[in-house]
Design a protein around this motif. Structure first.
Motif, mmCIF file in Angstrom:
data_model
loop_
_atom_site.group_PDB
_atom_site.id
_atom_site.type_symbol
_atom_site.label_atom_id
_atom_site.label_comp_id
_atom_site.label_asym_id
_atom_site.label_seq_id
_atom_site.Cartn_x
_atom_site.Cartn_y
_atom_site.Cartn_z
ATOM 1 N N LYS A 133 0.834 -1.208 0.000
ATOM 2 C CA LYS A 133 0.000 0.000 0.000
ATOM 3 C C LYS A 133 0.867 1.254 0.000
ATOM 4 C CE LYS A 133 -4.349 -0.407 1.875
ATOM 5 N NZ LYS A 133 -5.331 -0.327 2.951
ATOM 6 N N ASN A 134 1.939 1.220 0.772
ATOM 7 C CA ASN A 134 2.843 2.360 0.831
ATOM 8 C C ASN A 134 3.478 2.617 -0.534
ATOM 9 O OD1 ASN A 134 4.297 4.406 2.386
ATOM 10 N ND2 ASN A 134 6.092 3.134 1.988
ATOM 11 N N ASP A 135 3.904 1.551 -1.206
ATOM 12 C CA ASP A 135 4.493 1.701 -2.542
ATOM 13 C C ASP A 135 3.481 2.295 -3.515
ATOM 14 O OD1 ASP A 135 6.858 0.627 -1.610
ATOM 15 O OD2 ASP A 135 6.524 -1.361 -2.483
ATOM 16 N N HIS A 136 2.220 1.828 -3.426
ATOM 17 C CA HIS A 136 1.174 2.343 -4.301
ATOM 18 C C HIS A 136 0.931 3.827 -4.024
ATOM 19 C CE1 HIS A 136 -2.474 2.506 -6.679
ATOM 20 N NE2 HIS A 136 -3.092 3.043 -5.643
ATOM 21 N N LEU A 137 0.858 4.179 -2.740
ATOM 22 C CA LEU A 137 0.632 5.581 -2.382
ATOM 23 C C LEU A 137 1.796 6.457 -2.827
ATOM 24 C CD1 LEU A 137 -0.880 5.182 1.183
ATOM 25 C CD2 LEU A 137 -2.067 6.032 -0.839
ATOM 26 N N HIS A 138 3.014 5.946 -2.699
ATOM 27 C CA HIS A 138 4.185 6.703 -3.123
ATOM 28 C C HIS A 138 4.150 6.964 -4.627
ATOM 29 C CE1 HIS A 138 8.512 7.237 -4.121
ATOM 30 N NE2 HIS A 138 8.434 8.029 -3.067
ATOM 31 N N ALA A 139 3.799 5.931 -5.377
ATOM 32 C CA ALA A 139 3.702 6.088 -6.830
ATOM 33 C C ALA A 139 2.617 7.093 -7.197
ATOM 34 C CB ALA A 139 3.422 4.737 -7.490
ATOM 35 N N ARG A 140 1.475 7.017 -6.523
ATOM 36 C CA ARG A 140 0.365 7.948 -6.792
ATOM 37 C C ARG A 140 0.769 9.381 -6.440
ATOM 38 N NH1 ARG A 140 -2.990 10.090 -9.646
ATOM 39 N NH2 ARG A 140 -5.026 10.643 -8.835
ATOM 40 N N LEU A 141 1.476 9.547 -5.336
ATOM 41 C CA LEU A 141 1.933 10.881 -4.939
ATOM 42 C C LEU A 141 2.882 11.454 -5.981
ATOM 43 C CD1 LEU A 141 2.117 13.174 -2.897
ATOM 44 C CD2 LEU A 141 3.884 11.882 -1.706
ATOM 45 N N LYS A 142 3.785 10.620 -6.495
ATOM 46 C CA LYS A 142 4.685 11.097 -7.538
ATOM 47 C C LYS A 142 3.908 11.540 -8.774
ATOM 48 C CE LYS A 142 8.607 9.068 -8.384
ATOM 49 N NZ LYS A 142 9.642 8.066 -8.665
ATOM 50 N N GLU A 143 2.864 10.774 -9.136
ATOM 51 C CA GLU A 143 2.018 11.151 -10.276
ATOM 52 C C GLU A 143 1.341 12.495 -10.024
ATOM 53 O OE1 GLU A 143 -0.806 8.035 -10.830
ATOM 54 O OE2 GLU A 143 0.709 6.542 -11.338
ATOM 55 N N LEU A 144 0.808 12.669 -8.816
ATOM 56 C CA LEU A 144 0.123 13.920 -8.497
ATOM 57 C C LEU A 144 1.080 15.103 -8.494
ATOM 58 C CD1 LEU A 144 -2.258 12.667 -5.669
ATOM 59 C CD2 LEU A 144 -2.940 13.454 -7.942
ATOM 60 N N LEU A 145 2.271 14.905 -7.968
ATOM 61 C CA LEU A 145 3.263 15.986 -7.960
ATOM 62 C C LEU A 145 3.666 16.364 -9.382
ATOM 63 C CD1 LEU A 145 5.518 14.886 -4.969
ATOM 64 C CD2 LEU A 145 4.023 16.887 -5.068
ATOM 65 N N GLU A 146 3.840 15.366 -10.229
ATOM 66 C CA GLU A 146 4.192 15.653 -11.623
ATOM 67 C C GLU A 146 3.047 16.388 -12.330
ATOM 68 O OE1 GLU A 146 6.129 15.967 -15.213
ATOM 69 O OE2 GLU A 146 6.906 15.594 -13.204
ATOM 70 N N SER A 147 1.824 15.951 -12.068
ATOM 71 C CA SER A 147 0.666 16.614 -12.654
ATOM 72 C C SER A 147 0.598 18.075 -12.201
ATOM 73 C CB SER A 147 -0.608 15.875 -12.254
ATOM 74 O OG SER A 147 -1.749 16.581 -12.669
ATOM 75 N N ASN A 148 0.847 18.295 -10.923
ATOM 76 C CA ASN A 148 0.830 19.650 -10.372
ATOM 77 C C ASN A 148 1.921 20.508 -11.016
ATOM 78 O OD1 ASN A 148 -0.068 21.671 -8.525
ATOM 79 N ND2 ASN A 148 1.757 21.280 -7.307
ATOM 80 N N ARG A 149 3.085 19.901 -11.215
ATOM 81 C CA ARG A 149 4.182 20.637 -11.842
ATOM 82 C C ARG A 149 3.815 21.020 -13.280
ATOM 83 N NH1 ARG A 149 8.532 20.084 -15.064
ATOM 84 N NH2 ARG A 149 8.057 17.944 -15.638
ATOM 85 N N GLN A 150 3.211 20.097 -14.010
ATOM 86 C CA GLN A 150 2.799 20.380 -15.383
ATOM 87 C C GLN A 150 1.754 21.493 -15.421
ATOM 88 O OE1 GLN A 150 3.914 19.273 -18.238
ATOM 89 N NE2 GLN A 150 5.394 17.833 -17.391
#
Length: 46
Positions: free
Chosen positions: A22-39
């Motif tokens: 679950k932690n790995d999944h959340l970490h991956a999702r957070l990275k996606e959200l941060l990248e989306s926010n940066r874009q």
């Protein structure tokens, strides 16, 4: 007695493995959200 301890340790290990997944999944999702926010920020700056 040892069998009961081993069984409990197996259950704990299983729970920890599940939490790690679950932690790995959340970490991956957070990275996606941060990248989306940066874009999005880059698009607003242009």
């Amino acid at each position: 007695e040892y069998a009961a301890i081993n069984s409990m340790l197996d259950q704990i290990n299983s729970c920890l493995d599940h939490l790690e997944e679950k932690n790995d999944h959340l970490h991956a999702r957070l990275k996606e959200l941060l990248e989306s926010n940066r874009q999005t920020r880059l698009e607003f700056q242009q």
